[in-house]
Design a protein around this motif. Sequence first.
Motif, mmCIF file in Angstrom:
data_model
loop_
_atom_site.group_PDB
_atom_site.id
_atom_site.type_symbol
_atom_site.label_atom_id
_atom_site.label_comp_id
_atom_site.label_asym_id
_atom_site.label_seq_id
_atom_site.Cartn_x
_atom_site.Cartn_y
_atom_site.Cartn_z
ATOM 1 N N LEU A 76 -57.127 91.769 -22.788
ATOM 2 C CA LEU A 76 -55.681 91.654 -22.569
ATOM 3 C C LEU A 76 -55.291 92.162 -21.193
ATOM 4 O O LEU A 76 -54.460 91.565 -20.506
ATOM 5 C CB LEU A 76 -54.924 92.442 -23.649
ATOM 6 N N TRP A 77 -55.913 93.263 -20.767
ATOM 7 C CA TRP A 77 -55.624 93.781 -19.434
ATOM 8 C C TRP A 77 -56.103 92.828 -18.348
ATOM 9 O O TRP A 77 -55.461 92.692 -17.309
ATOM 10 C CB TRP A 77 -56.264 95.154 -19.253
ATOM 11 N N ALA A 78 -57.238 92.175 -18.580
ATOM 12 C CA ALA A 78 -57.725 91.198 -17.610
ATOM 13 C C ALA A 78 -56.731 90.038 -17.472
ATOM 14 O O ALA A 78 -56.393 89.619 -16.353
ATOM 15 C CB ALA A 78 -59.100 90.670 -18.029
ATOM 16 N N LEU A 79 -56.240 89.526 -18.606
ATOM 17 C CA LEU A 79 -55.235 88.462 -18.563
ATOM 18 C C LEU A 79 -53.957 88.935 -17.879
ATOM 19 O O LEU A 79 -53.346 88.204 -17.083
ATOM 20 C CB LEU A 79 -54.921 87.982 -19.979
ATOM 21 N N GLN A 80 -53.553 90.161 -18.189
ATOM 22 C CA GLN A 80 -52.332 90.703 -17.591
ATOM 23 C C GLN A 80 -52.453 90.800 -16.073
ATOM 24 O O GLN A 80 -51.536 90.416 -15.334
ATOM 25 C CB GLN A 80 -52.035 92.075 -18.190
ATOM 26 N N LEU A 81 -53.578 91.299 -15.584
ATOM 27 C CA LEU A 81 -53.772 91.430 -14.141
ATOM 28 C C LEU A 81 -53.815 90.072 -13.451
ATOM 29 O O LEU A 81 -53.310 89.907 -12.329
ATOM 30 C CB LEU A 81 -55.055 92.214 -13.857
ATOM 31 N N ILE A 82 -54.405 89.089 -14.115
ATOM 32 C CA ILE A 82 -54.443 87.741 -13.532
ATOM 33 C C ILE A 82 -53.033 87.160 -13.455
ATOM 34 O O ILE A 82 -52.605 86.659 -12.409
ATOM 35 C CB ILE A 82 -55.368 86.829 -14.345
ATOM 36 N N PHE A 83 -52.302 87.231 -14.573
ATOM 37 C CA PHE A 83 -50.968 86.634 -14.614
ATOM 38 C C PHE A 83 -49.984 87.366 -13.701
ATOM 39 O O PHE A 83 -49.069 86.754 -13.144
ATOM 40 C CB PHE A 83 -50.435 86.636 -16.045
ATOM 41 N N VAL A 84 -50.148 88.683 -13.540
ATOM 42 C CA VAL A 84 -49.177 89.440 -12.758
ATOM 43 C C VAL A 84 -49.423 89.288 -11.258
ATOM 44 O O VAL A 84 -48.514 89.517 -10.452
ATOM 45 C CB VAL A 84 -49.200 90.931 -13.174
ATOM 46 N N THR A 85 -50.640 88.919 -10.868
ATOM 47 C CA THR A 85 -50.909 88.700 -9.445
ATOM 48 C C THR A 85 -50.710 87.251 -9.023
ATOM 49 O O THR A 85 -50.544 86.984 -7.825
ATOM 50 C CB THR A 85 -52.339 89.140 -9.091
ATOM 51 N N CYS A 86 -50.708 86.325 -9.981
ATOM 52 C CA CYS A 86 -50.544 84.908 -9.633
ATOM 53 C C CYS A 86 -49.194 84.587 -8.982
ATOM 54 O O CYS A 86 -49.148 83.758 -8.068
ATOM 55 C CB CYS A 86 -50.742 84.036 -10.878
ATOM 56 N N PRO A 87 -48.058 85.195 -9.420
ATOM 57 C CA PRO A 87 -46.796 84.886 -8.732
ATOM 58 C C PRO A 87 -46.806 85.189 -7.248
ATOM 59 O O PRO A 87 -46.057 84.570 -6.482
ATOM 60 C CB PRO A 87 -45.783 85.780 -9.473
ATOM 61 N N SER A 88 -47.658 86.120 -6.808
ATOM 62 C CA SER A 88 -47.751 86.392 -5.378
ATOM 63 C C SER A 88 -48.289 85.189 -4.618
ATOM 64 O O SER A 88 -48.049 85.066 -3.410
ATOM 65 C CB SER A 88 -48.652 87.608 -5.137
ATOM 66 N N LEU A 89 -49.016 84.320 -5.323
ATOM 67 C CA LEU A 89 -49.497 83.090 -4.682
ATOM 68 C C LEU A 89 -48.339 82.211 -4.238
ATOM 69 O O LEU A 89 -48.473 81.453 -3.270
ATOM 70 C CB LEU A 89 -50.395 82.306 -5.643
ATOM 71 N N LEU A 90 -47.212 82.278 -4.953
ATOM 72 C CA LEU A 90 -46.050 81.472 -4.572
ATOM 73 C C LEU A 90 -45.590 81.808 -3.158
ATOM 74 O O LEU A 90 -45.277 80.916 -2.365
ATOM 75 C CB LEU A 90 -44.907 81.700 -5.572
ATOM 76 N N VAL A 91 -45.554 83.116 -2.852
ATOM 77 C CA VAL A 91 -45.118 83.543 -1.518
ATOM 78 C C VAL A 91 -46.126 83.095 -0.470
ATOM 79 O O VAL A 91 -45.756 82.562 0.583
ATOM 80 C CB VAL A 91 -44.943 85.071 -1.491
ATOM 81 N N VAL A 92 -47.417 83.302 -0.739
ATOM 82 C CA VAL A 92 -48.457 82.911 0.215
ATOM 83 C C VAL A 92 -48.435 81.404 0.448
ATOM 84 O O VAL A 92 -48.549 80.931 1.588
ATOM 85 C CB VAL A 92 -49.834 83.371 -0.287
ATOM 86 N N MET A 93 -48.277 80.634 -0.626
ATOM 87 C CA MET A 93 -48.243 79.173 -0.492
ATOM 88 C C MET A 93 -47.010 78.704 0.268
ATOM 89 O O MET A 93 -47.077 77.754 1.053
ATOM 90 C CB MET A 93 -48.293 78.534 -1.883
ATOM 91 N N HIS A 94 -45.883 79.374 0.059
ATOM 92 C CA HIS A 94 -44.657 78.987 0.774
ATOM 93 C C HIS A 94 -44.796 79.273 2.266
ATOM 94 O O HIS A 94 -44.386 78.464 3.105
ATOM 95 C CB HIS A 94 -43.460 79.745 0.207
ATOM 96 N N VAL A 95 -45.383 80.415 2.603
ATOM 97 C CA VAL A 95 -45.610 80.730 4.023
ATOM 98 C C VAL A 95 -46.599 79.743 4.628
ATOM 99 O O VAL A 95 -46.415 79.287 5.772
ATOM 100 C CB VAL A 95 -46.116 82.182 4.168
ATOM 101 N N ALA A 96 -47.643 79.382 3.879
ATOM 102 C CA ALA A 96 -48.606 78.399 4.377
ATOM 103 C C ALA A 96 -47.946 77.040 4.580
ATOM 104 O O ALA A 96 -48.257 76.320 5.547
ATOM 105 C CB ALA A 96 -49.773 78.274 3.393
ATOM 106 N N TYR A 97 -47.016 76.689 3.684
ATOM 107 C CA TYR A 97 -46.268 75.439 3.851
ATOM 108 C C TYR A 97 -45.432 75.471 5.122
ATOM 109 O O TYR A 97 -45.386 74.481 5.872
ATOM 110 C CB TYR A 97 -45.374 75.222 2.631
#
Length: 258
Positions: A76-97
């Motif tokens: 459960l902690w592994a899933l939580q850490l994955i899901f909680v760090t994935c939204p940061s990809l939105l910022v990185v992808m927007h800057v890359a765009y």
Amino acid sequence: MNWAVYEALLTGVNKFSTEFGRLWLSIVFIFRILIYAVSATRVWGDDQKEFECNTRQPGCTNVCFDQFFPVSHIRLWALQLIFVTCPSLLVVMHVAYRENRERKHREQKGENCETLYKDIGKKRGGLWWTYLLSLLIKAVVDAAFIMIFHQLYDNFFLPNLVKCSLSPCPNTVDCFISRPSEKNIFTVFMITASAVCVLINIIEAVYLIGKKCKERMPATRRRNLLEKGETTKLTILKGCHARMSKVWMATYRNSCMN
């Protein structure tokens, strides 16, 4: 899990974060990811192996373990850490765009052309909304996993003894959890770290919204002052026009009488 990928992700997001965002990243990386990778996996490594019941009935221990541990803490902690760090990809992808769009603009207009963005990584326009959305998603994810832990494991704590009466157990049997006190300490620590991260995300969201409102307030006030000034000027002009009209009418009457 490949933690090097998440370390690179967090390092990239750190460049576009506020002070609260950097604090959140530090807590996630030091107090959650490192604790998970270094200690928590070892503490829960023997959870099923040393889960014992006072019966020799084949299959009884397995079904009792599955009843009390439908999902392991560590997974459960592994899933939580994955899901909680994935939204940061939105910022990185927007800057890359933005960077890709800026590069194409320079290829079309030339290197000396006017840039599309004054600062690609600055939180303005769509990037501001993307960053705010990522904060809200991270807060909701952490809060949701806290509720999941609370529902699966009553008050987050593991008891020393659990009773099980599922088939194929011959009767109600007693089952014993391996090192429950140590696991409870790690559970409280991880849940507390998640709650602190939720609080930081909410504070950062309020900070961003307040900063945006503060930036827009002077422009609104200037506009109101200009409108008020124009109204005052119009009122003065109307008053002057009325007085001039009265003077002109009085002069005209006097000339007619003479």
